[in-house]
Design an enzyme around this catalytic site. Structure first.
Site, short mmCIF file in Angstrom:
data_model
loop_
_atom_site.label_atom_id
_atom_site.label_comp_id
_atom_site.label_asym_id
_atom_site.label_seq_id
_atom_site.Cartn_x
_atom_site.Cartn_y
_atom_site.Cartn_z
N LYS A 25 -0.91 9.59 0.97
CA LYS A 25 -0.88 9.49 2.43
C LYS A 25 -1.95 10.35 3.11
O LYS A 25 -2.35 10.08 4.25
CB LYS A 25 0.51 9.84 2.97
CG LYS A 25 1.65 9.01 2.39
CD LYS A 25 1.35 7.54 2.37
CE LYS A 25 2.42 6.63 1.81
NZ LYS A 25 2.90 6.90 0.46
N TYR B 72 14.81 0.24 -3.89
CA TYR B 72 13.90 1.32 -3.47
C TYR B 72 14.52 2.70 -3.74
O TYR B 72 15.65 2.96 -3.33
CB TYR B 72 13.58 1.20 -1.98
CG TYR B 72 12.77 2.38 -1.48
CD1 TYR B 72 11.38 2.36 -1.58
CD2 TYR B 72 13.38 3.51 -0.97
CE1 TYR B 72 10.63 3.45 -1.17
CE2 TYR B 72 12.63 4.61 -0.56
CZ TYR B 72 11.26 4.57 -0.66
OH TYR B 72 10.53 5.65 -0.26
N TYR C 246 7.78 5.92 -6.82
CA TYR C 246 6.58 5.08 -6.75
C TYR C 246 5.77 5.08 -8.06
O TYR C 246 5.68 4.05 -8.73
CB TYR C 246 5.65 5.56 -5.62
CG TYR C 246 6.23 5.47 -4.25
CD1 TYR C 246 6.15 4.28 -3.53
CD2 TYR C 246 6.86 6.55 -3.65
CE1 TYR C 246 6.68 4.18 -2.26
CE2 TYR C 246 7.39 6.47 -2.37
CZ TYR C 246 7.30 5.27 -1.69
OH TYR C 246 7.82 5.18 -0.43
C1 LIG Z 1 3.82 5.93 -0.18
C2 LIG Z 1 3.58 6.08 -1.62
C3 LIG Z 1 3.12 4.99 -2.39
C4 LIG Z 1 2.91 3.62 -1.84
O1 LIG Z 1 1.82 3.53 -1.00
P1 LIG Z 1 1.84 2.47 0.19
O2 LIG Z 1 0.56 2.65 0.87
O3 LIG Z 1 3.05 2.82 1.02
O4 LIG Z 1 2.01 1.12 -0.40
C5 LIG Z 1 2.87 5.20 -3.72
N1 LIG Z 1 3.09 6.41 -4.29
C6 LIG Z 1 3.55 7.46 -3.60
C7 LIG Z 1 3.78 8.71 -4.33
C8 LIG Z 1 3.82 7.33 -2.24
O5 LIG Z 1 4.29 8.38 -1.57
#
Ligand SMILES: *Cc1c(COP(=O)(O)O)cnc(C)c1O
Length: 332
Positions: A48, A262, A288
């Site tokens: 992010k 999720y 993720y």
């Molecule tokens: C938010 C996030 C993602 C996914 O990215 P997006 O841009 O939301 O698709 C992947 N890995 C981590 C660790 C994240 O925090």
């Protein structure tokens, strides 16, 4: 493509390394390199931060004084936004959705949540299934009512401005590969709110670097995920002044590894966490990057990457691990 046309606040340690993963490669029988976006620096790093560089640039250009955003309770996006706000002298109001239903003490108080508090963000928690877009507007209205100037950042920082961060990452990967004489056959990334995946695809398309990107879904089914990424990738190309440059079929997501839903972990996620840690010392996250690695492991086992050089984008999230102590306890 000329990213310096867009306002930007430098927050990340860039470029992040592109490193070989020799022991993971051996274990999976595929040449794997890791793009270390877990090392972007801010608040412990993560994907992010790249998006926030452009979002904060826009916020500062609009003279905002308060960032408003939302995410799941253990959101890495929210943590990095709270840190970005602090480092730019802005206030931060966040709304956390109880999306996973977990009420475990570490889930609601440790990991990212502890850091959100440390960065001084105002926190409001709402039940799972709440209309989070409406909640963002409610909070923005409250900020205005007290005389503040809110800047609303969508979940995951995923709009065309945020996706510019991953256009830049695509450029970085291509430059690094050229320096290393590395021919990349595919990039694999987790795909959630879509900005990372969309920015990469848009950036590669605009550069004319035809490296396929495979997104491993963490929430939505394949049709919806691909539609979300495609729409955002087109918007990002348009923002870059290259509307229509991207072919729809370049957006590919595999959403077979979401599991129960999720933020819910399963044995495959735990195996992925352990394999990455015990081969090349990599700390993935349960929501993720370990789900993406679960997919990579399964697809490698099916011979999907035969003879390929694959770059796995490590999107960060290790801070969230500490919110999952009770679920990982005794399983590592
Ligand atoms: C938010 C996030 C993602 C996914 O990215 P997006 O841009 O939301 O698709 C992947 N890995 C981590 C660790 C994240 O925090």
């Amino acid at each position: 493509m000329h990213l310096s046309r867009f306002p930007r606040v430098r927050l990340a340690h860039l470029p992040t390394p592109l490193e070989p993963a020799p022991r993971l490669s051996e274990a999976l029988g595929v040449d794997i390199w890791i793009k270390r976006d877990d090392c972007t620096g801010l608040a412990g790093g993560g994907n992010k931060t790249r998006k926030l560089e452009f979002l904060l640039g826009d916020a500062m250009a609009q003279d905002a004084d308060t960032l408003v955003t939302q995410g799941a309770v253990q959101s890495n996006h929210v943590r990095q936004t709270a840190a970005a706000a602090a480092s730019c002298g802005l206030a931060c109001e966040i709304i956390l959705e109880e999306r996973t239903g977990s009420t475990a003490a570490d889930y609601v108080g440790n990991g990212n949540v502890l850091l959100d508090r440390l960065f001084g963000a105002g926190i409001r928690t709402v039940p799972g299934g709440t209309d989070m877009v409406a909640e963002l507007e409610t909070t923005a209205d409250q900020v205005r009512a007290r005389g503040g100037r809110p800047y609303v950042i969508p979940g995951g920082g995923s709009n065309a401005i945020g996706a510019l961060g991953y256009v830049d990452c695509a450029r970085e990967i291509v430059v690094q590969a050229d320096d290393l004489d590395l021919e990349i056959d595919r990039i694999v990334t987790a795909t959630g709110s879509a900005g990372t995946h969309a920015g990469l695809v848009a950036g590669l398309a605009v550069m004319g670097a035809d490296i396929p990107v495979l997104g491993i879904g963490v929430r939505a089914p394949k049709d919806r995920q691909e539609a979300n990424v495609r729409k955002l990738a087109h918007e990002t190309c348009a923002l870059l002044g290259h509307a229509g440059r991207m072919k729809d079929e370049l957006v590919v997501a595999d959403c077979d590894y979401v599991g129960e839903g999720y933020g819910l972990i399963d044995d495959g996620v735990i195996e992925a966490l352990k394999l990455a840690a015990r081969t090349d010392g990599l700390v993935l996250d349960p929501v993720y990057s370990a789900k993406a690695m679960k997919g990579l492991i399964a697809l490698a086992g099916q011979g999907r990457f035969e003879g390929e050089t694959v770059v796995f984008l490590h999107t960060g999230g290790a801070q969230g691990l500490f919110g999952y102590h009770s679920e990982l306890d005794g399983k590592l």
